[in-house]
Motif scaffolding. Structure first.
Motif, short mmCIF file in Angstrom:
data_model
loop_
_atom_site.label_atom_id
_atom_site.label_comp_id
_atom_site.label_asym_id
_atom_site.label_seq_id
_atom_site.Cartn_x
_atom_site.Cartn_y
_atom_site.Cartn_z
N SER A 182 0.83 -1.20 0.00
CA SER A 182 0.00 0.00 0.00
C SER A 182 0.86 1.25 0.00
N GLY A 183 0.37 2.31 -0.63
CA GLY A 183 1.09 3.57 -0.60
C GLY A 183 1.11 4.19 0.78
N PHE A 184 0.10 3.85 1.61
CA PHE A 184 -0.03 4.44 2.95
C PHE A 184 -0.63 3.35 3.84
N TRP A 185 -1.60 3.68 4.70
CA TRP A 185 -2.27 2.65 5.50
C TRP A 185 -2.91 1.60 4.59
N ASN A 186 -3.10 0.42 5.14
CA ASN A 186 -3.67 -0.66 4.34
C ASN A 186 -5.20 -0.71 4.40
N LEU A 187 -5.76 -0.98 5.56
CA LEU A 187 -7.21 -1.15 5.69
C LEU A 187 -7.70 -0.24 6.80
N HIS A 188 -8.50 0.77 6.46
CA HIS A 188 -8.94 1.80 7.39
C HIS A 188 -10.46 1.76 7.48
N VAL A 189 -10.98 1.51 8.68
CA VAL A 189 -12.43 1.57 8.90
C VAL A 189 -12.71 2.72 9.86
N TYR A 190 -13.67 3.58 9.48
CA TYR A 190 -13.99 4.77 10.26
C TYR A 190 -15.50 4.85 10.50
N ARG A 191 -15.87 5.01 11.77
CA ARG A 191 -17.26 5.13 12.19
C ARG A 191 -18.13 4.00 11.62
N CYS A 192 -17.60 2.80 11.68
CA CYS A 192 -18.34 1.63 11.23
C CYS A 192 -18.78 0.81 12.45
N VAL A 193 -19.88 0.10 12.30
CA VAL A 193 -20.42 -0.75 13.36
C VAL A 193 -20.63 -2.15 12.79
N GLY A 194 -20.05 -3.15 13.45
CA GLY A 194 -20.21 -4.52 12.99
C GLY A 194 -19.27 -4.83 11.84
N VAL A 222 17.30 4.57 -5.99
CA VAL A 222 17.43 4.27 -4.56
C VAL A 222 16.60 3.04 -4.22
N SER A 223 17.19 2.11 -3.51
CA SER A 223 16.45 0.94 -3.06
C SER A 223 15.53 1.32 -1.90
N ILE A 224 14.24 1.04 -2.05
CA ILE A 224 13.27 1.34 -1.01
C ILE A 224 12.86 0.04 -0.35
N ASP A 225 13.36 -0.19 0.87
CA ASP A 225 13.08 -1.43 1.59
C ASP A 225 12.11 -1.22 2.74
N ARG A 226 11.58 -0.01 2.87
CA ARG A 226 10.65 0.27 3.96
C ARG A 226 9.49 1.12 3.45
N ALA A 227 8.28 0.65 3.68
CA ALA A 227 7.08 1.40 3.33
C ALA A 227 6.70 2.27 4.52
N PRO A 228 6.74 3.61 4.40
CA PRO A 228 6.40 4.46 5.53
C PRO A 228 4.91 4.44 5.81
N SER A 229 4.57 4.49 7.09
CA SER A 229 3.16 4.58 7.52
C SER A 229 2.32 3.45 6.95
N SER A 230 2.84 2.24 7.01
CA SER A 230 2.15 1.09 6.40
C SER A 230 1.31 0.33 7.42
N ASP A 231 0.53 1.05 8.26
CA ASP A 231 -0.33 0.38 9.24
C ASP A 231 -1.11 -0.75 8.58
N GLY A 232 -1.26 -1.86 9.32
CA GLY A 232 -2.02 -2.98 8.79
C GLY A 232 -3.51 -2.69 8.77
N VAL A 250 4.24 -5.68 8.51
CA VAL A 250 4.32 -4.32 7.98
C VAL A 250 5.42 -3.54 8.69
N GLY A 251 5.60 -2.29 8.27
CA GLY A 251 6.64 -1.45 8.86
C GLY A 251 6.12 -0.41 9.82
N ASP A 252 4.85 -0.54 10.22
CA ASP A 252 4.26 0.37 11.20
C ASP A 252 3.33 -0.48 12.08
N ASP A 253 2.32 0.13 12.69
CA ASP A 253 1.48 -0.62 13.62
C ASP A 253 0.73 -1.75 12.90
#
Length: 435
Positions: A182-194, A222-232, A250-253
């Motif tokens: 992923s370019g950033f976070w992977n799976l983001h759920v916001y104000r969801c129920v169930g 440049v070799s990029i071996d770390r994805a920044p902000s790659s929350d699962g 991943v490389g973040d939480d």
């Protein structure tokens, strides 16, 4: 842990994933989408989703093959299914993710959408064994280039798409799919129920940040071996969420529980508490925390993490205590975990990155009712458990724990009620801090 809360979580855990039978399949290749094309086919794929919804609902199938796309929007009655061998590859051009109002870092604001988006839907499903590939390297490169120019640059300075985003949805099911790069976070759920996230694998490179050998070195070399902000998985202001049988490397939480931030955070009605969270039978292979709260968070309560494996250098309980945000983390239970070189049991401490009191007095945060029990394996140390001046940390329990620690170190600040029962460290009974 309150019995009634655990009973609720058990009920939520029994919800079926992908149980609704949809009468009609809409294969995207039968509706003009070309497999293995170098073209970005966002419009053609979106038209299939729109048609399925207009016809009363159905399953939009991405068959085997590579299909390039920008931001897609799920619609009412549509299940998105990625068949075996299917790859939905995110565009490398940020223009294919037109700016919209979306939730990011604790605010709804203009920013880039995800590859897959769903807003205000009921019974929304993404299923199958195919791959969502963010094709993230161009976005990682742009971020690291900016970070080389300004070490204090924030995440939002370099716009990058997430892979999946669900907002204001009920009865969300994501099962089987693979998320990668992923370019950033992977799976983001916001104000969801169930929400049920089951059998999903999430991977992003997590090596060292790139090293630039000279000002003239081209960034595309440049070799990029770390994805920044790659929350699962980011669970943001949601209730009744189950995450089970997932693998995260991943490389973040690994899993982040989020809300908002700032001294007036509790007045923000767009950020209700995160509560009723169950994480079970997962394999955490790499990341900054099994369960992290705090970059943006206010109230997090009634959380169970059980029967999981925790890999090397990952802390189990990671609570960031912001000096500018009133935070409450309570009733957190971690049980039946196997640790394989984990960083620590606790990583609980002040978090001062980009904090801003906005002229207000420092608020008080509370950590209450955290239990770790039936934990086996190896760690680097027991970790840290301390807050900002004025914070309250209370009712912390460790029981039936047997671990080997490279360093028998537990840095504990002011804690009201730290209880150890049947805890063994390096073969010896342990009854409290060593630091």
């Amino acid at each position: 842990m309150v019995v009634s809360v655990r009973a609720l979580l058990l009920v939520v855990a029994a919800w079926p994933v992908g149980a609704t039978a949809l009468a009609t399949d809409y294969s995207i290749v039968d509706h003009g989408v070309l497999p293995e094309s170098e073209a970005v086919q966002t419009g053609a794929i979106q038209s299939v989703i729109d048609r399925a919804s207009a016809d009363g609902g159905g399953r939009v199938v991405i068959p085997a093959g590579v299909f390039r796309s920008g931001a897609l929007w799920l619609k009412a009655g549509v299940e998105l299914h990625l068949a075996e061998g299917a790859v939905l590859l995110g565009s490398a051009d940020i223009a294919d993710y037109p700016t919209c109002q979306t939730r990011i870092e604790g605010k709804v604001q203009p920013w880039r959408p995800a590859l897959i988006n769903a807003v205000e839907l009921t019974n929304v499903q993404v299923t199958g064994s195919g791959v969502l590939d963010g094709g993230g390297k161009p976005y990682w490169t742009a971020f690291w280039k900016r970070r080389a120019e300004n070490r204090k640059c924030t995440n939002l300075e370099v716009e990058r798409p997430r892979l999946m985003y669900f907002e204001g949805c009920q009865d969300v099911a994501v099962s089987g799919v693979r998320l990668k790069d992923s370019g950033f976070w992977n799976l983001h759920v916001y104000r969801c129920v169930g929400v049920v996230i089951e059998g999903v694998s999430i991977t992003a490179p997590h090596g060292d940040p790139p090293k630039i050998t000279g000002d003239s070195q081209p960034w595309d070399e440049v070799s990029i071996d770390r994805a920044p902000s790659s929350d699962g998985i980011d669970v943001d202001s949601c209730q009744d969420v189950v995450i089970r049988r997932c693998m995260i490397s991943v490389g973040d939480d690994c899993i982040a529980l989020k809300g908002t931030k700032g001294p007036h955070a509790l007045d923000d009605v767009s950020s209700p508490p995160v509560e009723g969270i169950l994480v079970e039978d997962c394999d955490f292979q790499s990341g900054h925390g099994v369960l992290t709260c705090g970059s943006e968070a206010t109230i997090v309560r009634n959380v169970v993490v059980r029967r999981c494996r925790v890999g090397a250098a990952i802390p189990v309980v990671r609570l960031k205590l912001r000096p500018d945000t009133p935070q409450t983390y309570e009733n957190l239970l971690f049980e039946d975990l196997t640790l394989d070189g984990a960083q620590a049991l606790f990583d609980v401490k002040p978090w001062t990155q980009f904090f801003d009191l906005q002229g207000a007095e420092p608020p008080r945060s509370v950590v209450r009712g955290v239990t770790l029990r039936r934990i086996r394996g190896s760690v680097q140390s027991l970790g840290e458990l301390r807050g900002n001046p004025g914070d309250a940390i209370e009712q912390i329990t460790l029981e039936e724990i047997e671990i080997d620690a490279a360093r028998n170190r537990f840095a504990v600040g002011e804690v009201d009620g730290l209880t150890c029962r049947d805890v063994v460290v390096n073969g010896e009974p342990y009854d409290g801090p060593t630091d």
